[in-house]
Structures are given as structure tokens and as C-alpha cells.
Enzyme design. Sequence first.
Site, short mmCIF file in Angstrom:
data_model
loop_
_atom_site.label_atom_id
_atom_site.label_comp_id
_atom_site.label_asym_id
_atom_site.label_seq_id
_atom_site.Cartn_x
_atom_site.Cartn_y
_atom_site.Cartn_z
N SER A 116 -96.74 13.21 85.01
CA SER A 116 -96.31 14.08 83.92
C SER A 116 -97.43 15.03 83.51
CB SER A 116 -95.94 13.19 82.73
OG SER A 116 -95.87 13.96 81.56
N TYR A 140 -98.25 6.91 76.61
CA TYR A 140 -97.42 7.32 77.74
C TYR A 140 -98.24 8.14 78.74
CZ TYR A 140 -94.08 10.16 80.36
OH TYR A 140 -93.41 10.81 81.36
N LYS A 144 -99.55 7.23 82.71
CA LYS A 144 -99.36 8.08 83.90
C LYS A 144 -100.69 8.34 84.59
CE LYS A 144 -94.88 8.79 83.73
NZ LYS A 144 -94.04 8.09 84.71
#
Length: 326
Positions: A116, A140, A144
Site C-alpha cells: 500500500s 496498517y 505492510k
Amino acid sequence: MGYIGSHTAVLLANSGHRVHIYDNLCNSNVGTLERIQKISSQKIGFTEGDIRDTEKLTNALRDEKIEAVIHLAGLKAVGESSQKPIEYYANNVQGSISLIQAMQAAGINTLVFSSSATVYGDPVYLPYDEDHPTKPTNPYGRNKLQVEEILRDLSVSDKAWKIACLRYFNPVGAHESGLIGEDPNGIPNNLMPVIGQVVNGKLLSLSIFGDDYDTPDGTGKRDYIHVMDLAEGHLAALSWLGSNPGCHTFNLGSGDSISVLDLLHHFEQASGQKIPYQVVGRRPGDLPEYYAKADKAEKVLGWKTQKKLSDICNSSWLWIKNSRQN
Ligand code: UDP
């Protein structure tokens, strides 16, 4: 069989790949499989399982004679990742380690990982290129980045691995059939599904998080990428990896920066409906603007986005209309 996985599965199947989906259905349902099947030219296999169940996953990889994996089995709500960090690390990081172990056990070493643009964090410059410093600002994004780092270490330790980390910008839109699209559980956070719920009457109006940013109309700007363009990016990465070992990183974005009001107005045009909105305060943690420099994917993979903002809005509108009937 989440949002990106379902579109990618359809594209792969219709491009002649044999596809098998492994999913724990925590953010999707089997009904999606039936709809995927309707628009795929060949049968798509399915195993219900958690990626942290290494043994089950290994067996599925072996039994189905899998040759390459596209790993999209991640929890993806940025806000929720701050409230439930351990759940996010367990699923996203531990789950990825389990997947790598299962792939090793099954003798598979080709992997496309769904990363991402959040790995970049606050922009030092824009557009973000793949060399931009990585300093994610939420669990988050850190998940990643950590998985990318694990994959890089893995590819150094074992030169047989062929890995592509695809850094997505803002995926939106739906398949042209209107049969599959984004269908988040509960109250959506992202702009497009919120717009969808407003048009569907599930929400009274769109709250625009701030119109006092240093952008032409004051609202936040993002790089929206049609989910089918994104699916094409996976296909391109997969075939390129065939002759390119190592761990490689690519931005998948359009390179265009679109404001909230731009997107809203395009959606109004596509749907022929006025979308009520009110401006509220900024959402904590939101960046004023970010978008991709997507030249590397074009130069190396021969991939670039083909769809326009009108395609994005028309396909979303079709999907929203269809889901209203269900
Ligand atoms: N946004 C908004 N109202 C919403 C959801 C999002 O104004 O209900 C804005 C948000 O502030 C940002 C843009 O829309 O400028 C895209 O937000 P999204 O959550 O879809 O993507 P992200 O911010 O994670 O890139």
C-alpha cells in the site's frame, strides 16, 4: 475474495490462468464466489481457511498444484488498525509469515504481495516514487512495510524467490458487469463506499472531512485507481516475475490527483443524482494530498492505467444500483 481479490480472480481466469481462492471469509461471503463464477470463463476453485493455518494452507497449495500466489489476505481498515493493532499484526504480519512457510513447504517461490502507498507516510515530496522514504503513520501501514521487509530478507537469503510488492494507491470502481464491487462490512470509511451508501439512501449525506487544505478546492486529493486496472497490474507483475527473481517494488496508481469534490461531481454526473454533503472537520491523520509516480510499473511491467474517472464512477454506479436490488 475481497474487493481486489475478486476482480483479480476474474481477470486471471479470463486471461487463461487456473485460479484457486483461499479465504477465511472474514470480510467477504460465498455469494461473491457465485458472482465471480458467472463472469469467469473457467471454474474457480475455493478453500475456506485462514492464512495462519499453515498446514491447511500448505495442503491447499499442494493439492491444487499452485505455481504462484497473489497475497491479498490482509485486514485493511486504517482506523481500525489503531484500535486493534494486535489483531492487525497477527493477521497481516504473522499471516504472511505463515503463508511464506506454507509456500516453502509446497515448493512455490513466486509471490505477488498486496502492499500500500501508506508505507510512505507523510510526503517528503510528491508524487511518491518507489524510492520515497518509508515512514508509515499507523499500524496498517507498518504491517505492510514489515511484510515487505520480510520478503526482501527472504529474497536475499534464497535467490530462487520471485516477489513483487505492489503499492496500491486508492482502489475504486467495479467490474463492468456490475456483479462484483466493493462491499465493506459495517460502516464504510473510504470515500467511494460512503458515496455509494448516500446514493443508496443508507446514509443521509456525505461528510467531507475538511475544505481548508492547501489544495485548489480545499478538499483532500488522492490518486484513485480503477480496480480492474489494478487487477491488470497483478497480471502484468505475475508474468514479468516469470523471468525476474528477487524482490521488486512497484507503485500501482494513475498518477492523477483528484479532490473529494472532483470525485463527487463525477459521481453526480454518472448517476444523474445530486449527492448531499456537508463539510465537517478534518479526519485525524489525513494527508492533504498524495499520488503516485507510476513510471516504474510502466517502464518495467509495461503496465499503466487505462480507465478514466468517468469509467470509475459509471462502474461504481452500476454496482451500487445492482446491490440495491439485492
Ligand atoms: N473523505 C471524506 N469523507 C468520507 C471519507 C473520506 O471527505 O466520508 C475524504 C478523505 O478525507 C480523503 C479522501 O476522501 O481526503 C479519501 O479518503 P479515503 O478514506 O477513501 O482514502 P485515504 O484517506 O485512506 O487515502
